[in-house]
Write a protein that holds these residues in place. Structure first.
Motif, PDB file in Angstrom:
ATOM      1  N   UNK A  85      -6.431  -7.682 -13.947  1.00 40.46           N
ATOM      2  CA  UNK A  85      -5.076  -7.515 -14.473  1.00 40.46           C
ATOM      3  C   UNK A  85      -4.663  -6.048 -14.599  1.00 40.46           C
ATOM      4  N   UNK A  86      -5.619  -5.137 -14.645  1.00 37.18           N
ATOM      5  CA  UNK A  86      -5.291  -3.728 -14.867  1.00 37.18           C
ATOM      6  C   UNK A  86      -5.473  -2.873 -13.618  1.00 37.18           C
ATOM      7  N   UNK A  87      -5.371  -3.463 -12.461  1.00 36.73           N
ATOM      8  CA  UNK A  87      -5.584  -2.715 -11.223  1.00 36.73           C
ATOM      9  C   UNK A  87      -4.290  -2.261 -10.563  1.00 36.73           C
ATOM     10  N   UNK A  88      -3.249  -2.186 -11.311  1.00 35.38           N
ATOM     11  CA  UNK A  88      -1.979  -1.739 -10.752  1.00 35.38           C
ATOM     12  C   UNK A  88      -2.151  -0.359 -10.116  1.00 35.38           C
ATOM     13  N   UNK A  89      -1.578  -0.201  -8.952  1.00 28.58           N
ATOM     14  CA  UNK A  89      -1.692   1.067  -8.237  1.00 28.58           C
ATOM     15  C   UNK A  89      -2.855   1.110  -7.264  1.00 28.58           C
ATOM     16  N   UNK A  90      -3.773   0.173  -7.374  1.00 29.93           N
ATOM     17  CA  UNK A  90      -4.898   0.096  -6.441  1.00 29.93           C
ATOM     18  C   UNK A  90      -4.429  -0.640  -5.185  1.00 29.93           C
ATOM     19  N   UNK A  91      -5.103  -0.458  -4.081  1.00 29.41           N
ATOM     20  CA  UNK A  91      -4.719  -1.169  -2.858  1.00 29.41           C
ATOM     21  C   UNK A  91      -4.718  -2.689  -3.070  1.00 29.41           C
ATOM     22  N   UNK A  92      -3.799  -3.363  -2.388  1.00 31.15           N
ATOM     23  CA  UNK A  92      -3.661  -4.807  -2.555  1.00 31.15           C
ATOM     24  C   UNK A  92      -4.963  -5.545  -2.270  1.00 31.15           C
ATOM     25  N   UNK A  93      -5.690  -5.106  -1.275  1.00 32.26           N
ATOM     26  CA  UNK A  93      -6.965  -5.744  -0.920  1.00 32.26           C
ATOM     27  C   UNK A  93      -7.941  -5.703  -2.098  1.00 32.26           C
ATOM     28  N   UNK A  94      -7.992  -4.606  -2.798  1.00 34.16           N
ATOM     29  CA  UNK A  94      -8.883  -4.455  -3.960  1.00 34.16           C
ATOM     30  C   UNK A  94      -8.428  -5.373  -5.089  1.00 34.16           C
ATOM     31  N   UNK A  95      -7.118  -5.413  -5.326  1.00 36.55           N
ATOM     32  CA  UNK A  95      -6.582  -6.281  -6.394  1.00 36.55           C
ATOM     33  C   UNK A  95      -6.834  -7.756  -6.086  1.00 36.55           C
ATOM     34  N   UNK A  96      -6.649  -8.147  -4.831  1.00 30.26           N
ATOM     35  CA  UNK A  96      -6.850  -9.542  -4.439  1.00 30.26           C
ATOM     36  C   UNK A  96      -8.305  -9.945  -4.610  1.00 30.26           C
ATOM     37  N   UNK A  97      -9.211  -9.103  -4.156  1.00 28.40           N
ATOM     38  CA  UNK A  97     -10.641  -9.397  -4.297  1.00 28.40           C
ATOM     39  C   UNK A  97     -11.007  -9.528  -5.782  1.00 28.40           C
TER      40      UNK A  97
END
Length: 135
Positions: free
Chosen positions: A30-42
């Motif tokens: 939930x706190x990965x805003x700003x990270x690449x979409x691939x990282x957030x999805x994983x």
């Protein structure tokens, strides 16, 4: 069935202090805003898989259940993992990383990791080719 998935923390807290591994993964996702979409999805997939594992155990862990919990399409899952065994292995690695690889893990933690590992190994053995070797 793995229940609770609460684990004791490392050196900064007493051994009796525990945190919820599933909650940790959910907060991280939930706190990965700003990270690449691939990282957030994983991260979302891992958090959903951990929640499903806690609720249903390895035997009840399904790709459809993980996708429903993550609110993602089944195809998205397969972009990151080939099957439930691969995501279970990724969860085990994340669990060990959170523990810092410490050899002094409590008996309860070792038991949870052993149950998850046993489920993964059992699944792999069922998929073993007739010749007895993997390629």
């Amino acid at each position: 069935m793995v229940t609770g998935m609460k684990i004791a923390t490392g050196e900064s807290r007493p051994e009796s202090a525990a945190f919820d591994f599933v909650e940790l993964l959910e907060k991280r996702a939930a706190t990965m805003r700003g990270r690449p979409k691939r990282v957030r999805t994983r991260a979302r997939l891992l958090a959903a898989a951990a929640a499903e594992l806690r609720a249903r155990g390895y035997g009840g862990l399904t790709v459809d259940g993980i996708c429903a919990a993550a609110d993602m399409a089944r195809g998205t899952f397969y972009l990151y993992y080939t099957d439930r065994t691969k995501i279970a292995v990724a969860m085990t690695k994340a669990f060990i990383a959170v523990r810092g690889g410490q050899g002094a893990a409590s008996a309860a933690i070792r038991e949870q990791v052993e149950k998850l590992t046993a489920g993964v190994v059992t699944a792999l053995l069922r998929r073993q080719p007739a010749g007895g070797t993997f390629h």
